[in-house]
Design an enzyme around this catalytic site. Structure first.
Site, PDB file in Angstrom:
ATOM      1  CB  SER A 138      -0.893   0.008   1.245  1.00  0.00           C
ATOM      2  OG  SER A 138      -1.538   1.256   1.408  1.00  0.00           O
ATOM      3  CE1 TYR A 148      -3.795  -2.522   5.514  1.00  0.00           C
ATOM      4  CE2 TYR A 148      -2.956  -0.409   4.739  1.00  0.00           C
ATOM      5  CZ  TYR A 148      -3.507  -1.646   4.474  1.00  0.00           C
ATOM      6  OH  TYR A 148      -3.760  -2.020   3.181  1.00  0.00           O
TER       7      TYR A 148
END
Length: 257
Positions: A138, A148
């Site tokens: 990501s 995350y």
């Protein structure tokens, strides 16, 4: 015909990879937790494209689930030519608001599973001197924004390091770093997305097209959209101290609520 194995195959980026690879004539091994959805997907792709699509139910937050996919990747009678490590999820809430069990589960899926499955696939691919691995990370990997992002930063660093170690072996490894993509990701995490500007959203099918083109070019890192390439360019020249404050404020404004 070559075979591709895709984790998190029934929705979002994983489903887009499955559609594209099936259309290109690749046989598939589809991995996810929902066996019924897997069977429906496999039937649809077989009927539409005439390819073989096997299903493998596995929960990559559990050792048994990871081991079952490792076993398939090391089956030398039915080799896998492309692995797409796409399975993943996000936890709603800031650091210390998320239960530790949920944080550890995310690390299991994003880091341990990616390490073990990449290693299983790459070892057999190196023997055949051909193959590829796409690890879905990501753009959150490049900014200091929570656990995350930290887990996805690990995916990027691991993938690029492994790619260097395997240079010349015939095995290509690439970290794919998308931005916001219209998938089930946010809904599953209970995250609202109404505050995210339209220009930040990417189309999953176009994303996959760009990613496969980057893999064919031999790239070890793919940020497959000019908008996010520009944003990542700004990130590179922004001091880390300032970047931390900016990303925190931006996260509260545009991030999932």
């Amino acid at each position: 015909m070559t075979t591709a194995l895709i984790t998190g195959a029934t929705a979002g980026i994983g489903a887009a990879f499955a559609r594209r690879l099936a259309a290109d004539g690749h046989n598939l091994v589809l991995v996810a937790r929902d066996k019924e959805r897997l069977r429906e997907q496999a039937t649809e792709l077989h009927d539409r494209h005439g390819i073989e699509a096997d299903v493998l139910r596995a929960d990559l937050s559990e050792d048994d689930g990871i081991a079952s996919v490792e076993e398939r990747l090391t089956d030398r009678r039915h080799p896998v030519d492309l692995l797409v490590n796409n399975a993943g999820f996000g936890n709603k809430g800031q650091y210390l608001d998320v239960p530790m069990a949920d944080e550890l589960k995310m690390l299991k899926v994003h880091c341990e599973a990616v390490l073990r499955l990449t290693s299983a696939a790459a070892a057999t691919m190196r023997e055949r001197r051909r193959g590829g691995v796409v690890n879905v990370a990501s753009v959150a990997a490049f900014v200091p924004r929570g656990t995350y992002g930290a887990s996805k930063a690990w995916v990027v660093q691991f993938t690029q390091g492994a790619a260097k170690d395997l240079a010349g072996s015939g095995v290509r490894l690439m970290a794919l770093c998308p931005g916001f993509v219209r998938t089930e990701f946010h809904e599953r995490a209970g995250m609202g997305t109404g505050n995210i500007p339209n220009w930040m959203w990417l189309d999953a099918d176009k994303l996959v097209e760009a990613a496969l083109a980057d893999l064919a070019r031999g790239k070890s890192l793919s940020v497959p959209d000019p908008r996010y390439k520009a944003l990542m360019g700004l990130v590179k020249v922004t001091p880390r101290g300032l970047l931390g404050g900016v990303t925190s404020r931006t996260g509260r404004k545009y991030g999932p609520q």
